[in-house]
Design a protein around this motif. Structure first.
Motif, mmCIF file in Angstrom:
data_model
loop_
_atom_site.group_PDB
_atom_site.id
_atom_site.type_symbol
_atom_site.label_atom_id
_atom_site.label_comp_id
_atom_site.label_asym_id
_atom_site.label_seq_id
_atom_site.Cartn_x
_atom_site.Cartn_y
_atom_site.Cartn_z
ATOM 1 N N GLY A 9 0.927 -1.295 -0.045
ATOM 2 C CA GLY A 9 -0.148 -0.172 0.143
ATOM 3 C C GLY A 9 0.887 1.171 0.062
ATOM 4 O O GLY A 9 1.569 1.481 -0.841
ATOM 5 N N ASP A 10 0.482 2.043 0.910
ATOM 6 C CA ASP A 10 1.454 3.246 1.078
ATOM 7 C C ASP A 10 2.636 3.175 1.965
ATOM 8 O O ASP A 10 3.403 3.959 2.173
ATOM 9 C CB ASP A 10 0.617 4.504 1.559
ATOM 10 N N LEU A 11 3.219 1.853 2.539
ATOM 11 C CA LEU A 11 3.987 1.628 3.120
ATOM 12 C C LEU A 11 5.103 1.053 2.197
ATOM 13 O O LEU A 11 5.093 0.198 1.331
ATOM 14 C CB LEU A 11 3.810 0.681 4.206
ATOM 15 N N TYR A 12 6.519 1.461 2.359
ATOM 16 C CA TYR A 12 7.565 1.014 1.294
ATOM 17 C C TYR A 12 8.710 0.351 2.319
ATOM 18 O O TYR A 12 9.234 1.225 3.281
ATOM 19 C CB TYR A 12 8.125 2.416 0.719
ATOM 20 N N LEU A 13 9.140 -0.823 1.779
ATOM 21 C CA LEU A 13 10.032 -1.476 2.701
ATOM 22 C C LEU A 13 11.517 -1.715 2.019
ATOM 23 O O LEU A 13 11.295 -1.816 0.638
ATOM 24 C CB LEU A 13 9.579 -2.750 2.956
ATOM 25 N N ASN A 14 12.490 -1.733 2.743
ATOM 26 C CA ASN A 14 13.871 -1.815 2.156
ATOM 27 C C ASN A 14 14.058 -3.471 1.883
ATOM 28 O O ASN A 14 14.971 -3.862 1.075
ATOM 29 C CB ASN A 14 14.880 -1.347 3.027
ATOM 30 N N ALA A 15 13.099 -4.119 2.584
ATOM 31 C CA ALA A 15 13.023 -5.753 2.300
ATOM 32 C C ALA A 15 11.916 -6.384 2.576
ATOM 33 O O ALA A 15 11.125 -6.204 3.310
ATOM 34 C CB ALA A 15 14.428 -6.342 3.186
ATOM 35 N N ASP A 16 12.012 -7.716 1.567
ATOM 36 C CA ASP A 16 10.505 -8.371 1.819
ATOM 37 C C ASP A 16 10.995 -9.888 2.232
ATOM 38 O O ASP A 16 10.547 -10.684 2.137
ATOM 39 C CB ASP A 16 9.589 -8.444 0.846
ATOM 40 N N ASN A 17 12.464 -9.787 2.353
ATOM 41 C CA ASN A 17 12.911 -11.253 2.636
ATOM 42 C C ASN A 17 14.346 -11.160 3.686
ATOM 43 O O ASN A 17 15.281 -10.072 3.445
ATOM 44 C CB ASN A 17 13.831 -11.771 1.103
ATOM 45 N N VAL A 18 14.067 -11.638 4.787
ATOM 46 C CA VAL A 18 14.967 -11.692 5.596
ATOM 47 C C VAL A 18 15.863 -13.003 5.916
ATOM 48 O O VAL A 18 15.270 -14.119 6.013
ATOM 49 C CB VAL A 18 14.452 -11.098 7.212
ATOM 50 N N GLU A 19 17.077 -13.014 5.835
ATOM 51 C CA GLU A 19 17.971 -14.206 5.975
ATOM 52 C C GLU A 19 18.946 -14.029 7.081
ATOM 53 O O GLU A 19 19.910 -13.163 7.496
ATOM 54 C CB GLU A 19 18.718 -14.452 4.568
ATOM 55 N N PHE A 20 18.903 -15.080 8.104
ATOM 56 C CA PHE A 20 19.528 -15.279 9.101
ATOM 57 C C PHE A 20 20.728 -16.522 8.724
ATOM 58 O O PHE A 20 20.140 -17.476 8.873
ATOM 59 C CB PHE A 20 18.867 -15.583 10.532
ATOM 60 N N ASP A 21 21.832 -16.112 8.594
ATOM 61 C CA ASP A 21 22.781 -17.026 7.721
ATOM 62 C C ASP A 21 23.738 -17.426 8.729
ATOM 63 O O ASP A 21 24.198 -16.602 9.702
ATOM 64 C CB ASP A 21 23.766 -16.378 6.675
ATOM 65 N N ASP A 22 24.213 -18.548 8.561
ATOM 66 C CA ASP A 22 25.453 -18.897 9.555
ATOM 67 C C ASP A 22 25.207 -18.905 11.167
ATOM 68 O O ASP A 22 25.952 -18.130 11.820
ATOM 69 C CB ASP A 22 26.841 -18.303 9.108
ATOM 70 N N VAL A 23 23.967 -19.508 11.564
ATOM 71 C CA VAL A 23 23.618 -19.185 12.828
ATOM 72 C C VAL A 23 24.223 -20.402 13.739
ATOM 73 O O VAL A 23 24.120 -21.576 13.190
ATOM 74 C CB VAL A 23 22.052 -19.375 13.004
ATOM 75 N N ARG A 24 24.700 -20.051 14.774
ATOM 76 C CA ARG A 24 25.165 -21.201 15.794
ATOM 77 C C ARG A 24 24.282 -21.190 16.835
ATOM 78 O O ARG A 24 23.772 -20.254 17.303
ATOM 79 C CB ARG A 24 26.477 -20.800 16.292
ATOM 80 N N ARG A 25 24.201 -22.413 17.452
ATOM 81 C CA ARG A 25 23.107 -22.596 18.665
ATOM 82 C C ARG A 25 23.755 -21.627 19.855
ATOM 83 O O ARG A 25 24.853 -21.613 20.009
ATOM 84 C CB ARG A 25 23.287 -23.796 19.107
#
Length: 354
Positions: free
Chosen positions: A136-152
């Motif tokens: 709509g009237d809202l503009y986003l810098n991203a619509d995909n978020v990636e958490f890479d190389d995550v350790r427990r």
């Protein structure tokens, strides 16, 4: 105030205490907050790891200005565990700022210094090219978020920036958040012509399995909003297995080799699917075990006939791109996780012309 700067290795800053065997590591010593709107606080997150063999206690966290509020865990941090220090700058004064925070632990009388900086402005002129996605009237810098190389034990933080191009104040909210994700909204209300941020924090302890975990969350535009492709934000997290190897094991370890990590599939040109192959070979000295073979985009499919390759053995990874891949969010990538100690995670990037 004395500043301590040590070298950066692989994007991480390692700081070592001067006594005992405790080892303290910060993911970053400096956070740049960019341009903050006047009276709109900004948050910096620093992750601390206890990589020693004794319990670590944060005795105090002391900002150099009352304009910065801090929060940190008061409980002891066990060996191998992590903790998050949050600093909130109030943005009450216009102009450039650079604030320091002294972190005191029970391992040394000398503090570790963290820094946050940025600029406080009355009004920010937005480049709409920085916001390619809109709801709509809202503009986003991203619509995909990636958490890479995550350790427990990690608590990674990702930022989604929103520009309100409408004529009404917007109160950001996310729907369908899973247990492993939490959201913080800055500010709580975004005025017309202004920007805000959503800070997404991943709690890796809540991830059930190693490899790729994917979900869709949704930006709520108004009370009672429904979920759909327009307001969908695709989230992926790649949790890596904890692997330790002795010198003897490394000497006879498996070694993964791919004939390519990028595959250009060409154009669909009305076809229902495109197919390609990547050759995987074990060039090491013991069996290569493939524990995960997954895709980031539902428009892809992948198969491998063998999940264990003997030394010198090869196989073909068969990749199929379906015509509907462009309708799905998420990059076109294939993920492999193996017991190769040097390259436990390998990604194959897939390109398709529309």
């Amino acid at each position: 105030m004395r500043r301590i700067y040590l070298g950066i290795l692989s994007g991480l800053v390692s700081l070592f205490s001067l006594t005992g065997t405790a080892q303290v590591r910060f993911d970053h010593l400096h956070r740049e907050l960019g341009s903050l709107i006047w009276h709109t606080p900004g948050t910096a997150v620093f992750t601390l790891s206890n990589e020693g063999d004794t319990t670590l206690v944060i005795r105090d966290v002391d900002p150099d200005c009352g304009c910065t509020a801090v929060d940190w865990p008061r409980t002891p941090i066990a060996p191998g565990q992590k903790a998050v220090i949050k600093a909130v700058f109030d943005a009450e004064l216009l102009g450039h700022f650079e604030k320091q925070i002294a972190v005191y632990t029970d391992q040394s009388d000398k503090p570790y210094y963290l820094t946050l900086s940025g600029d406080v402005v009355v009004e920010r002129k937005e480049n709409m090219g920085d916001y390619p996605y809109h709801v709509g009237d809202l503009y986003l810098n991203a619509d995909n978020v990636e958490f890479d190389d995550v350790r427990r034990g990690d608590q990674q933080v990702k930022t989604i920036t929103i520009y309100n191009a409408g004529n009404k104040t917007f109160t950001p909210s996310l729907m369908h958040l899973p247990k492993y994700l939490t959201a913080q909204y800055e500010p709580a209300n975004i005025r017309p012509g202004h920007t805000g941020r959503i800070l997404l924090t991943l709690d890796s302890e809540q991830l059930r399995t190693f490899g790729l975990t994917q979900t869709s969350i949704y930006l709520s535009r108004f009370a009672g909003d429904r979920v759909g492709n327009e307001n969908e934000i695709y989230v992926s997290a790649t949790l890596l297995p904890e692997q330790t190897f002795t010198a003897e094991q490394l000497a006879i370890a498996p070694e993964l080799h791919l004939d390519s990590t990028t595959v250009n599939m060409g154009a669909m040109n009305g076809k229902k699917r495109l197919k390609s192959e990547v050759v995987i070979t074990n060039t090491g000295k013991s069996a290569l075990e493939i524990s995960a073979l997954q895709v980031y985009n539902p428009g892809l499919s992948v198969s491998l006939s063998k999940r264990s390759l003997k030394p010198g053995e090869s196989d073909k990874i068969k990749i199929t791109v379906n015509a509907n891949t462009h309708y799905f969010k998420g990059r076109r990538r294939v993920l492999l996780i193996t017991n190769d100690p040097v390259r436990p995670k390998v990604v194959i990037d897939i390109t398709v012309k529309k």
